[in-house]
Enzyme design. Sequence first.
Site, short mmCIF file in Angstrom:
data_model
loop_
_atom_site.label_atom_id
_atom_site.label_comp_id
_atom_site.label_asym_id
_atom_site.label_seq_id
_atom_site.Cartn_x
_atom_site.Cartn_y
_atom_site.Cartn_z
N GLU A 20 -5.29 -5.32 10.67
CA GLU A 20 -4.29 -4.29 10.87
C GLU A 20 -4.54 -3.58 12.21
OE1 GLU A 20 -2.41 -2.97 6.96
OE2 GLU A 20 -4.16 -1.72 7.25
N GLY B 64 2.82 -1.17 4.31
CA GLY B 64 2.90 0.26 4.01
C GLY B 64 4.34 0.66 3.74
N GLY B 65 5.01 1.18 4.77
CA GLY B 65 6.35 1.75 4.63
C GLY B 65 7.34 0.88 3.85
N GLU C 70 -6.82 4.53 7.99
CA GLU C 70 -6.66 5.96 7.67
C GLU C 70 -7.91 6.50 7.00
OE1 GLU C 70 -2.91 5.46 5.67
OE2 GLU C 70 -2.02 4.89 7.58
N HIS D 35 -9.47 0.91 5.11
CA HIS D 35 -8.18 1.13 5.79
C HIS D 35 -8.40 2.07 6.97
CE1 HIS D 35 -4.06 2.42 6.51
NE2 HIS D 35 -3.69 1.31 5.89
N GLY E 154 2.47 2.01 10.73
CA GLY E 154 3.39 3.13 10.56
C GLY E 154 4.09 3.56 11.83
N LYS F 41 0.13 4.25 -0.29
CA LYS F 41 -0.54 5.42 0.33
C LYS F 41 -0.36 6.67 -0.55
CE LYS F 41 0.19 3.34 4.82
NZ LYS F 41 0.04 3.51 6.26
N ASN G 146 0.87 -1.18 0.00
CA ASN G 146 0.00 0.00 0.00
C ASN G 146 0.91 1.23 0.00
OD1 ASN G 146 -1.79 2.06 0.54
ND2 ASN G 146 -2.27 1.38 2.63
N SER H 43 3.54 -2.43 10.34
CA SER H 43 5.00 -2.47 10.52
C SER H 43 5.61 -3.83 10.18
CB SER H 43 5.38 -2.02 11.93
OG SER H 43 4.94 -0.68 12.16
C1 PEP Z 1 -0.72 -0.03 6.16
O1 PEP Z 1 -0.86 1.17 6.02
O2 PEP Z 1 -1.60 -0.80 5.72
C2 PEP Z 1 0.46 -0.52 6.88
C3 PEP Z 1 0.46 -1.75 7.32
O3 PEP Z 1 1.49 0.37 7.05
P1 PEP Z 1 2.94 0.06 7.70
O4 PEP Z 1 3.44 -1.22 7.07
O5 PEP Z 1 3.78 1.24 7.33
O6 PEP Z 1 2.72 -0.10 9.15
#
Ligand code: PEP
Length: 251
Positions: A168, A235-236, A98, A96, A174, A12, A10, A214
């Site tokens: 999640e 994500g990251g 966010e 999600h 994040g 973002k 993702n 993460s």
């Molecule tokens: C996400 O936004 O779905 C996510 C899991 O982000 P991160 O891996 O950065 O925690």
Amino acid sequence: MSRKVIIAGNWKMNKTVEESVALAQGVVAEVGSVQDVTVVVCPPYTSLYAVSQVLKGSNVKLGAQDVYFEASGAYTGKVSISMLKSCGVEFVILGHSEQRQFFGETDETVNKKTNVVLAAGLTPIVCVGELLEERESGVTEKVCETQIRGAYAGISAADAVKTVIAYEPVWAIGTGKVASPEQAEDVHAFIRKLLADMYDAPTAEMIQIQYGGSMKPDNAKELLGKPNVDGGLIGGASLVAEQFKGIVIPA
Ligand code: PEP
């Protein structure tokens, strides 16, 4: 039965078109021929078409980060499922945290969007998860149950097996604070039992449940080693092709 692992990146609100093309080229170079894992990248809307051209001929699939549930019309700023489909999108992230936190996403809108994505023959990735205070007050399972029952209201077993769930925990997204493999497995097992209650055991066995929060190359193997953890929503670490590879093919 064994479920195929699915790893989705993702991106973002990151990457211009040029940057997206470069990242997609990196992902194709690193994991484009992987067959035993379903690999998905979810760029921002503005990069979907350009990235679809880069993915052609590889095994990497294209995903979007959201969709609007109406088919067309006066909905300024929104994107419909047919628009996504025409860009080559096969997966759509829904609900999600966010979106829930900043843009008014509710279980009801997730349900409408899930129906729209399924009707178009695409795969919804339905995100659920608890806030830190909800975990600390012992209501993690209740929160996930409410979100899943809401998202799947009126959805048949035949359609439910065409969906993916991403667990999640919001406190892990994040933040660098990853759920322990045991914490993840506990909630994944709970979700699978819930799906068996809502549908039946064979249906629950078929639905892939990703962990997100993460996930990195150095913790992916342990998390993915748990029996009910069928993949990751990243994500990251999906923003750097080598790191993403380290999750798709953990050392
Ligand atoms: C996400 O936004 O779905 C996510 C899991 O982000 P991160 O891996 O950065 O925690």
